[in-house]
Design a protein around this motif. Structure first.
Motif, PDB file in Angstrom:
ATOM      1  N   ASN A   1       6.260   4.016  16.754  1.00 55.49           N
ATOM      2  CA  ASN A   1       7.376   4.679  16.087  1.00 55.49           C
ATOM      3  C   ASN A   1       6.885   5.483  14.889  1.00 55.49           C
ATOM      4  OD1 ASN A   1       9.197   3.386  17.894  1.00 55.49           O
ATOM      5  ND2 ASN A   1       9.148   1.542  16.603  1.00 55.49           N
ATOM      6  N   ASP A   2       7.746   6.397  14.473  1.00 56.27           N
ATOM      7  CA  ASP A   2       7.417   7.269  13.338  1.00 56.27           C
ATOM      8  C   ASP A   2       7.824   6.584  12.036  1.00 56.27           C
ATOM      9  OD1 ASP A   2       6.516   9.481  11.984  1.00 56.27           O
ATOM     10  OD2 ASP A   2       8.379  10.605  12.206  1.00 56.27           O
ATOM     11  N   ASP A   3       7.213   5.438  11.769  1.00 53.59           N
ATOM     12  CA  ASP A   3       7.543   4.650  10.586  1.00 53.59           C
ATOM     13  C   ASP A   3       6.379   4.691   9.615  1.00 53.59           C
ATOM     14  OD1 ASP A   3       9.987   3.957  11.655  1.00 53.59           O
ATOM     15  OD2 ASP A   3       9.190   2.170  12.660  1.00 53.59           O
ATOM     16  N   GLY A   4       6.610   4.086   8.440  1.00 55.25           N
ATOM     17  CA  GLY A   4       5.569   4.060   7.429  1.00 55.25           C
ATOM     18  C   GLY A   4       5.638   5.258   6.507  1.00 55.25           C
ATOM     19  N   PRO A   5       4.652   5.433   5.652  1.00 58.54           N
ATOM     20  CA  PRO A   5       4.680   6.549   4.684  1.00 58.54           C
ATOM     21  C   PRO A   5       4.562   7.897   5.377  1.00 58.54           C
ATOM     22  CG  PRO A   5       2.562   5.436   4.626  1.00 58.54           C
ATOM     23  CD  PRO A   5       3.438   4.607   5.504  1.00 58.54           C
ATOM     24  N   HIS A   6       5.246   8.883   4.801  1.00 52.82           N
ATOM     25  CA  HIS A   6       5.198  10.244   5.352  1.00 52.82           C
ATOM     26  C   HIS A   6       4.457  11.217   4.444  1.00 52.82           C
ATOM     27  CE1 HIS A   6       8.163   8.712   8.181  1.00 52.82           C
ATOM     28  NE2 HIS A   6       8.002   9.815   8.889  1.00 52.82           N
ATOM     29  N   SER A   7       3.824  10.728   3.410  1.00 49.28           N
ATOM     30  CA  SER A   7       3.016  11.572   2.529  1.00 49.28           C
ATOM     31  C   SER A   7       2.039  10.672   1.791  1.00 49.28           C
ATOM     32  CB  SER A   7       3.894  12.339   1.539  1.00 49.28           C
ATOM     33  OG  SER A   7       4.464  11.460   0.587  1.00 49.28           O
ATOM     34  N   PRO A   8       0.941  11.220   1.302  1.00 50.80           N
ATOM     35  CA  PRO A   8       0.017  10.386   0.510  1.00 50.80           C
ATOM     36  C   PRO A   8       0.669   9.778  -0.719  1.00 50.80           C
ATOM     37  CG  PRO A   8      -1.068  12.423   1.206  1.00 50.80           C
ATOM     38  CD  PRO A   8       0.381  12.555   1.578  1.00 50.80           C
TER      39      PRO A   8
ATOM     40  N   ARG B   1       2.609   4.588  -3.562  1.00 50.15           N
ATOM     41  CA  ARG B   1       3.619   3.624  -4.010  1.00 50.15           C
ATOM     42  C   ARG B   1       3.541   2.325  -3.197  1.00 50.15           C
ATOM     43  NH1 ARG B   1       6.506   8.516  -4.630  1.00 50.15           N
ATOM     44  NH2 ARG B   1       7.342   8.413  -2.522  1.00 50.15           N
ATOM     45  N   GLU B   2       3.113   2.406  -1.932  1.00 53.31           N
ATOM     46  CA  GLU B   2       2.963   1.195  -1.125  1.00 53.31           C
ATOM     47  C   GLU B   2       1.762   0.353  -1.574  1.00 53.31           C
ATOM     48  OE1 GLU B   2       4.840   0.032   1.264  1.00 53.31           O
ATOM     49  OE2 GLU B   2       6.216   1.699   1.613  1.00 53.31           O
ATOM     50  N   LEU B   3       0.704   1.006  -2.055  1.00 51.43           N
ATOM     51  CA  LEU B   3      -0.525   0.286  -2.382  1.00 51.43           C
ATOM     52  C   LEU B   3      -0.601  -0.159  -3.839  1.00 51.43           C
ATOM     53  CD1 LEU B   3      -3.154   2.470  -0.467  1.00 51.43           C
ATOM     54  CD2 LEU B   3      -2.213   0.281   0.234  1.00 51.43           C
ATOM     55  N   GLU B   4      -0.002   0.559  -4.744  1.00 51.54           N
ATOM     56  CA  GLU B   4      -0.179   0.209  -6.151  1.00 51.54           C
ATOM     57  C   GLU B   4       0.584  -1.069  -6.499  1.00 51.54           C
ATOM     58  OE1 GLU B   4       1.217   3.464  -8.473  1.00 51.54           O
ATOM     59  OE2 GLU B   4       3.291   3.261  -7.804  1.00 51.54           O
TER      60      GLU B   4
END
Length: 659
Positions: A245-252, A257-260
């Protein structure tokens, strides 16, 4: 392929000097077909550089991509220093890549979770900076991500590698999503040591590669199923993003924001010096043997996962946050002190005070005390030398000392005098009018200034001036210049004013003037680059009609006015709010020369239709359409580049106006 390599070796090899400046030294590993990499030295600045020789393929788009990458400045992106051609081959000069790649880092064992988070987080921050400048990588793989010996992340091949692979990208959303997915693949590789290649894209041959990750139901196996201890958030991020699916982050930026937050990259790695090419792991294994044998020495990073490390890092927010405004929290300037008021009025008092301050006072008779309008008890001032002692006029004066050598003597308090019958009331105004216009009843002093006389003189002068003006206005009709009954017959009414034509009963009423048509309104715009689907500086196209002459849309910079042979022309499409008749196109630019053509067409067919107007660029270029055309879109087709203010060949359009 062999013939091409032979031809390249004859042109570029050890000792070759490019552009009279870069001396080629030795080849390095390159994992892109059609491009070789060399270690070189900049003979002018005496520093090591890296040179990419573009042998065949999409050379022109690759050079243009390198120029766009050179506009992005970030310490984590490998800087492009120069772009050019040498005997028919293109070359790109960049700063030297130091430190091992991600592929070599995880060759022995995967990174720890916190270090994988930090390495990929820094790379995502760098690519978010590039994305906001309209530049994308689109060819992320383990060999382009390096960690320098000082713990700094370096990302190479920005925009250039994708152009060499023939990937022209797409719209802004798809390119941003592609880089975000590529970064998550790097995170998967850092956690597992396996490469989750895209099944729709064949793996790039050659160079540093990793073993492929196992695929189940079209998606890579979750990292937690391969390596124990992977945090739940990183495992979920990889599974969701790399799933069907087209899920998850759509830009760096969303991946940041997901990793910090992440910590410091605490260990550095050096290139191997052994012939076998073994790479020291990012963290040496726990309990490594001491040099020379003996009991294993505990490593300082054995407890690296017990507590998070918080350090200051260069994230995407710090790259774009606004600096503190100048002058913030500065202390204010205190108001000036109120000067002491001298109640003595007139130049004579000033002169007397100045003389008293510079020369000793002669013996003077005791003046007659003058009664005050109202007692004003005041505290006694501290004793001062007689030569500089000043006394207000409204107060009772005391006898001056006979000589300046007499020391000051403490004076007794003056007895309060009885007020005069019916004294004039005084308000709280700090200015004492009684001191100026005769509140004192004592004998007048020759140094006092009589303000009453001055006021009377001013009033009399104003009255006389008013009378003169009134007489002049009253008798102005008798002025010979204005004409009178003695000079001749009075002019007729027809001579005084032109006759007004009376409309006849049968004549139609005069029609009101036709309303002026409103100028065409520009709704949007886009740029056209025949060699690149991203256009030329698409992020700045709206600045050409935003009403601000300080902003502008501009093309790429070239060494020749024919786009250096990379393309034939560049287009700028103007989309109107509604279908309108356009007569003229006014271009305000910072460039001079070149040539532009105007057509009534759209972005799908930029060269369709006839040329309605053409001309060279200048500060104010007015292109008159022949004939005026009713349309909803216009195409400015730039066939020759003008010269910019710095001498390069570039078009800068500050404003576009239609009429």
């Amino acid at each position: 392929m062999i013939e091409s390599e032979v031809l390249v070796s004859e042109v570029v090899g050890r000792g070759t000097v490019l552009a009279g400046r870069y001396r080629v030294l030795s080849p390095v590993v390159s994992d892109l077909e059609g491009a070789s990499a060399w270690q070189a030295t900049d003979q002018i600045l005496d520093r090591p550089v890296r040179v990419r020789i573009l042998e065949h393929g999409a050379v022109a788009p690759a050079l243009d991509a390198a120029r766009r990458a050179a506009l992005v400045t970030d310490s984590r992106l490998v800087r492009v220093l120069d772009v050019g051609t040498h005997e028919g081959y293109g070359y790109v000069v960049s700063e030297q890549l130091v430190g091992p790649s991600l592929a070599r880092l995880v060759a022995q064992e995967p990174l720890t979770a916190d270090q994988a988070r930090a390495v990929v987080g820094e790379a995502a921050s760098a690519l978010e900076v590039a994305r906001r400048r309209g530049v994308h990588h689109l060819a992320l793989r383990p060999s382009v991500l390096h960690v320098s010996p000082d713990g700094r992340v370096l990302v190479g091949g920005l925009a250039l590698d994708a152009a060499l692979l023939g990937d022209s990208g797409g719209d802004a959303r798809s390119t941003s999503r592609a880089d975000a997915v590529g970064l998550v693949r790097l995170l998967y590789a850092a956690l597992t040591g396996l490469w989750p290649a895209d099944p729709r894209t064949p793996q790039t041959p050659g160079g540093e590669t990793l073993p492929p990750a196992p695929i189940v139901d079209g998606a890579p196996v979750a990292p937690a199923d391969l390596v124990p201890g992977v945090p739940n958030d990183l495992d979920t991020l990889c599974v969701v993003t790399l799933g069907p699916n087209d899920d998850g982050p759509h830009s760096p930026g969303e991946l940041v924001r997901e990793l910090e937050p992440w910590g410091e990259i605490r260990s550095s790695v050096s290139e191997p010096a052994t012939p076998g090419g073994a790479v020291t792991a990012l963290f040496p294994p726990t309990g490594a043997a001491a040099p020379g044998g003996g009991v294993p020495v505990p490593h300082e990073h054995d407890a690296r996962d017990t507590a998070p490390v918080t350090v200051q890092r260069n994230s995407v927010r710090s790259a774009f946050q606004q600096q503190d405004p100048p002058g913030a929290n500065r202390p204010g300037t205190p108001p000036p002190a109120t000067p002491a008021r001298n109640r003595s009025v007139g130049a004579a008092a000033v002169e007397s005070d100045t003389a008293a301050a510079t020369t000793p006072l002669p013996p003077a008779p005791t003046p007659t005390p003058r009664p005050q309008a109202q007692p004003q008890p005041q505290p006694l001032p501290p004793p001062v030398p007689p030569s500089v002692q000043r006394r207000p006029v409204s107060q009772t004066t005391s006898a001056a000392p006979a000589a300046s050598s007499v020391p000051p003597v403490a004076r007794e308090p003056r007895p309060q005098r009885q007020p005069e019958p019916e004294p004039q009331p005084r308000d709280d105004d700090p200015f004492d009018f009684g001191d100026v216009i005769g509140a004192d009843n004592g004998p007048p002093s020759k140094n006092r200034f009589n303000a009453t006389a001055l006021v009377l003189i001013v009033v009399v002068a104003v009255v006389i001036l008013g009378v003169v003006l009134a007489f002049r206005a009253l008798f102005s009709s008798f002025d010979p210049a204005s004409g009178s009954a003695d000079e001749g017959p009075e002019p007729s009414q027809s001579a005084a004013a032109p006759p007004v034509a009376e409309p006849s009963e049968g004549a139609p009423a005069e029609e009101p003037p036709a309303p002026v048509a409103a100028p065409p309104v520009i709704a949007s715009a886009t740029s056209i680059d025949p060699s690149d689907a991203d256009g030329e500086h698409e992020e700045d196209v709206a600045k050409a009609f935003d009403g601000d002459p300080g902003t502008y849309w501009y093309t790429q910079t070239y060494k020749r006015d024919d786009f250096a042979g990379f393309k034939d022309a560049v287009g700028y499409v103007i989309n109107l709010a509604e279908k309108t008749t356009v007569s003229t196109v006014t271009l305000r630019t910072n460039s001079a020369g070149g040539n532009v053509e105007v057509r009534a067409t759209d972005a799908a067919n930029p060269t369709a239709g006839t040329v309605l107007a053409s001309g060279a660029f200048g500060p104010d270029t007015v292109l008159t359409l022949n004939p005026p055309t009713e349309t909803q879109s216009l195409v400015l087709w730039i066939t020759q580049l003008p010269t910019a203010s710095d001498g390069a060949f570039r078009l800068e359009v500050t404003e576009i106006e239609l009429s």
